[in-house]
Write a protein that holds these residues in place. Structure first.
Motif, PDB file in Angstrom:
ATOM      1  N   SER A  28       0.738  -1.404   0.046  1.00 17.48           N
ATOM      2  CA  SER A  28       0.146  -0.112   0.092  1.00 17.48           C
ATOM      3  C   SER A  28       1.172   1.152   0.021  1.00 17.48           C
ATOM      4  CB  SER A  28      -1.106  -0.285   1.267  1.00 17.48           C
ATOM      5  OG  SER A  28      -1.811  -1.111   1.244  1.00 17.48           O
ATOM      6  N   LEU A  29       2.354   1.027   0.558  1.00 21.93           N
ATOM      7  CA  LEU A  29       2.513   2.262   0.827  1.00 21.93           C
ATOM      8  C   LEU A  29       4.054   2.981  -0.387  1.00 21.93           C
ATOM      9  CD1 LEU A  29       4.375   2.140   4.685  1.00 21.93           C
ATOM     10  CD2 LEU A  29       2.637   4.049   3.449  1.00 21.93           C
ATOM     11  N   ALA A  30       3.717   1.403  -1.170  1.00 26.91           N
ATOM     12  CA  ALA A  30       5.182   1.591  -1.793  1.00 26.91           C
ATOM     13  C   ALA A  30       3.407   1.860  -3.700  1.00 26.91           C
ATOM     14  CB  ALA A  30       5.137  -0.018  -2.928  1.00 26.91           C
ATOM     15  N   ARG A  31       2.428   1.837  -3.212  1.00 31.47           N
ATOM     16  CA  ARG A  31       1.501   2.489  -4.066  1.00 31.47           C
ATOM     17  C   ARG A  31       1.472   3.894  -4.123  1.00 31.47           C
ATOM     18  NH1 ARG A  31      -0.783   1.006  -8.245  1.00 31.47           N
ATOM     19  NH2 ARG A  31      -2.590   1.321  -8.052  1.00 31.47           N
ATOM     20  N   LEU A  32       0.909   4.332  -2.649  1.00 31.44           N
ATOM     21  CA  LEU A  32       0.736   5.909  -2.512  1.00 31.44           C
ATOM     22  C   LEU A  32       1.982   6.320  -2.816  1.00 31.44           C
ATOM     23  CD1 LEU A  32      -0.763   5.675   0.846  1.00 31.44           C
ATOM     24  CD2 LEU A  32      -1.583   6.181  -1.141  1.00 31.44           C
ATOM     25  N   PHE A  33       3.483   6.020  -2.444  1.00 27.14           N
ATOM     26  CA  PHE A  33       4.085   6.844  -3.072  1.00 27.14           C
ATOM     27  C   PHE A  33       4.729   6.675  -4.545  1.00 27.14           C
ATOM     28  CE2 PHE A  33       9.099   7.440  -3.736  1.00 27.14           C
ATOM     29  CZ  PHE A  33       9.440   8.238  -3.633  1.00 27.14           C
ATOM     30  N   ASP A  34       4.423   5.556  -5.306  1.00 27.28           N
ATOM     31  CA  ASP A  34       4.399   5.562  -6.896  1.00 27.28           C
ATOM     32  C   ASP A  34       3.614   6.658  -7.571  1.00 27.28           C
ATOM     33  OD1 ASP A  34       5.937   3.715  -7.242  1.00 27.28           O
ATOM     34  OD2 ASP A  34       4.143   2.712  -7.513  1.00 27.28           O
ATOM     35  N   ARG A  35       1.918   6.939  -6.851  1.00 28.92           N
ATOM     36  CA  ARG A  35       1.361   7.644  -6.966  1.00 28.92           C
ATOM     37  C   ARG A  35       1.858   9.195  -6.771  1.00 28.92           C
ATOM     38  NH1 ARG A  35      -3.981   4.761  -4.637  1.00 28.92           N
ATOM     39  NH2 ARG A  35      -5.158   7.178  -4.845  1.00 28.92           N
ATOM     40  N   HIS A  36       2.877   9.124  -5.665  1.00 26.03           N
ATOM     41  CA  HIS A  36       2.608  10.596  -5.128  1.00 26.03           C
ATOM     42  C   HIS A  36       3.847  11.146  -6.197  1.00 26.03           C
ATOM     43  CE1 HIS A  36       3.938  14.113  -3.299  1.00 26.03           C
ATOM     44  NE2 HIS A  36       5.644  13.342  -2.977  1.00 26.03           N
ATOM     45  N   THR A  37       4.716  10.466  -6.700  1.00 24.24           N
ATOM     46  CA  THR A  37       5.915  10.691  -7.531  1.00 24.24           C
ATOM     47  C   THR A  37       5.608  10.888  -8.638  1.00 24.24           C
ATOM     48  OG1 THR A  37       6.980   8.435  -7.605  1.00 24.24           O
ATOM     49  CG2 THR A  37       7.299  10.238  -5.738  1.00 24.24           C
ATOM     50  N   GLU A  38       4.476  10.592  -9.302  1.00 25.87           N
ATOM     51  CA  GLU A  38       4.074  10.115 -10.722  1.00 25.87           C
ATOM     52  C   GLU A  38       3.376  12.317 -10.864  1.00 25.87           C
ATOM     53  OE1 GLU A  38       0.849   8.539 -13.925  1.00 25.87           O
ATOM     54  OE2 GLU A  38       3.331   7.714 -13.396  1.00 25.87           O
ATOM     55  N   ARG A  39       2.224  12.125  -9.460  1.00 21.26           N
ATOM     56  CA  ARG A  39       2.108  13.580  -9.533  1.00 21.26           C
ATOM     57  C   ARG A  39       3.407  14.607  -9.372  1.00 21.26           C
ATOM     58  NH1 ARG A  39      -1.649  11.363  -5.981  1.00 21.26           N
ATOM     59  NH2 ARG A  39      -0.668  12.277  -4.587  1.00 21.26           N
ATOM     60  N   VAL A  40       3.904  14.155  -8.717  1.00 20.32           N
ATOM     61  CA  VAL A  40       5.133  15.864  -8.175  1.00 20.32           C
ATOM     62  C   VAL A  40       5.619  16.279 -10.286  1.00 20.32           C
ATOM     63  CG1 VAL A  40       7.269  16.272  -7.924  1.00 20.32           C
ATOM     64  CG2 VAL A  40       5.342  15.342  -6.024  1.00 20.32           C
ATOM     65  N   GLU A  41       6.003  14.184 -10.334  1.00 20.09           N
ATOM     66  CA  GLU A  41       6.566  14.641 -12.129  1.00 20.09           C
ATOM     67  C   GLU A  41       5.814  15.245 -12.775  1.00 20.09           C
ATOM     68  OE1 GLU A  41      10.017  14.594 -13.865  1.00 20.09           O
ATOM     69  OE2 GLU A  41      10.041  13.860 -12.504  1.00 20.09           O
ATOM     70  N   LEU A  42       4.444  15.196 -12.657  1.00 14.71           N
ATOM     71  CA  LEU A  42       2.851  15.924 -14.013  1.00 14.71           C
ATOM     72  C   LEU A  42       3.388  17.060 -13.427  1.00 14.71           C
ATOM     73  CD1 LEU A  42       0.812  13.033 -14.047  1.00 14.71           C
ATOM     74  CD2 LEU A  42       1.773  13.717 -16.490  1.00 14.71           C
ATOM     75  N   ARG A  43       3.890  17.135 -12.312  1.00 12.16           N
ATOM     76  CA  ARG A  43       3.365  18.879 -12.317  1.00 12.16           C
ATOM     77  C   ARG A  43       4.813  19.226 -12.948  1.00 12.16           C
ATOM     78  NH1 ARG A  43       2.971  19.295  -6.401  1.00 12.16           N
ATOM     79  NH2 ARG A  43       1.811  17.538  -6.717  1.00 12.16           N
ATOM     80  N   ASP A  44       5.670  18.979 -12.432  1.00 10.14           N
ATOM     81  CA  ASP A  44       7.056  19.385 -13.302  1.00 10.14           C
ATOM     82  C   ASP A  44       6.622  19.626 -14.711  1.00 10.14           C
ATOM     83  OD1 ASP A  44       9.762  20.309 -13.778  1.00 10.14           O
ATOM     84  OD2 ASP A  44       9.950  18.643 -14.101  1.00 10.14           O
ATOM     85  N   LEU A  45       6.400  18.597 -15.375  1.00 20.76           N
ATOM     86  CA  LEU A  45       5.512  18.772 -17.136  1.00 20.76           C
ATOM     87  C   LEU A  45       5.147  19.390 -17.092  1.00 20.76           C
ATOM     88  CD1 LEU A  45       5.592  14.623 -17.855  1.00 20.76           C
ATOM     89  CD2 LEU A  45       7.895  16.163 -17.796  1.00 20.76           C
ATOM     90  N   THR A  46       4.230  19.985 -16.473  1.00 22.38           N
ATOM     91  CA  THR A  46       3.404  20.915 -16.911  1.00 22.38           C
ATOM     92  C   THR A  46       3.534  22.281 -16.945  1.00 22.38           C
ATOM     93  OG1 THR A  46       1.275  19.914 -15.934  1.00 22.38           O
ATOM     94  CG2 THR A  46       1.135  21.876 -16.234  1.00 22.38           C
ATOM     95  N   ASN A  47       4.344  22.945 -15.758  1.00 22.47           N
ATOM     96  CA  ASN A  47       4.721  24.193 -15.662  1.00 22.47           C
ATOM     97  C   ASN A  47       6.028  23.854 -17.326  1.00 22.47           C
ATOM     98  OD1 ASN A  47       3.772  24.432 -13.454  1.00 22.47           O
ATOM     99  ND2 ASN A  47       6.015  23.672 -12.018  1.00 22.47           N
ATOM    100  N   ARG A  48       6.807  22.875 -17.199  1.00 24.44           N
ATOM    101  CA  ARG A  48       8.084  23.099 -18.088  1.00 24.44           C
ATOM    102  C   ARG A  48       7.323  22.678 -20.054  1.00 24.44           C
ATOM    103  NH1 ARG A  48      12.691  20.724 -17.634  1.00 24.44           N
ATOM    104  NH2 ARG A  48      12.936  19.824 -15.799  1.00 24.44           N
ATOM    105  N   LEU A  49       5.805  22.615 -20.088  1.00 24.34           N
ATOM    106  CA  LEU A  49       4.711  23.163 -21.565  1.00 24.34           C
ATOM    107  C   LEU A  49       4.292  23.866 -20.980  1.00 24.34           C
ATOM    108  CD1 LEU A  49       2.114  19.672 -22.363  1.00 24.34           C
ATOM    109  CD2 LEU A  49       1.702  22.058 -22.103  1.00 24.34           C
ATOM    110  N   GLY A  50       4.144  24.375 -20.337  1.00 26.89           N
ATOM    111  CA  GLY A  50       3.202  25.769 -19.938  1.00 26.89           C
ATOM    112  C   GLY A  50       4.318  26.689 -20.671  1.00 26.89           C
TER     113      GLY A  50
END
Length: 166
Positions: A28-50
């Motif tokens: 469960s912790l690994a799944r939560l951590f995966d989702r968190h790291t992907e959200r952080v990476e997507l936030r960075d990609l969103t900023n780069r795309l903008g």
């Protein structure tokens, strides 16, 4: 004798229940951590795309161009694991890091954005954020497809480090 047998059974059951609870907690912790790291990476990609989309303009001959290409050295080094690509009016601009490779973006399905995985130029799996935008200038409206991508290997490494610590 039956008393020891009952204690032994309870001890075994307790040990198995504890091992099962620890395994489920780790998963469960690994799944939560995966989702968190992907959200952080997507936030960075969103900023780069903008940032990238804000530099798109129509050139003198009506061709799409960038006012100021991204200065990030990761986009300059071939096969760096960080990529961008812009499609407009049949033209395609891409980061130097893609070299001669083009991201095989999915066919537009009416959605204005897409997040998913695609193969990269070196065979790696990429996390891709794509947006469809419209740039309006004196010459009219210009539809764009802007995509930014990063290698998922870094996310996998972070996950592995987290699981090792856990």
């Amino acid at each position: 004798m039956s008393r020891l047998s009952l204690r032994l059974r309870l001890l075994i059951f307790g040990a198995l229940a504890t091992i099962l609870a620890l395994g489920l907690s780790t998963w469960s912790l690994a799944r939560l951590f995966d989702r968190h790291t992907e959200r952080v990476e997507l936030r960075d990609l969103t900023n780069r795309l903008g940032h990238l989309a804000s530099t798109v303009e129509r050139g003198r001959e009506g061709r799409v161009q960038l006012d100021a290409p991204p200065r990030d050295p990761l986009y300059q080094r071939p096969y760096s694991g960080h990529y961008w690509q812009i499609e407009a009016g049949g033209e395609r601009l891409r980061s130097r890091s893609l070299w001669d490779y083009e991201l095989a973006l999915p066919e537009p399905d009416g959605a204005m954005s897409w997040v998913g995985s695609l193969p990269g130029p070196a065979g790696e799996t990429l996390l891709v954020l794509e947006r469809r935008l419209r740039v309006v200038d004196a010459a009219g409206e210009m539809p764009l497809r802007v995509a930014v991508a990063t290698d998922r290997a870094a996310l996998d490494q972070i996950r592995g480090d987290f699981l090792a610590d856990l």
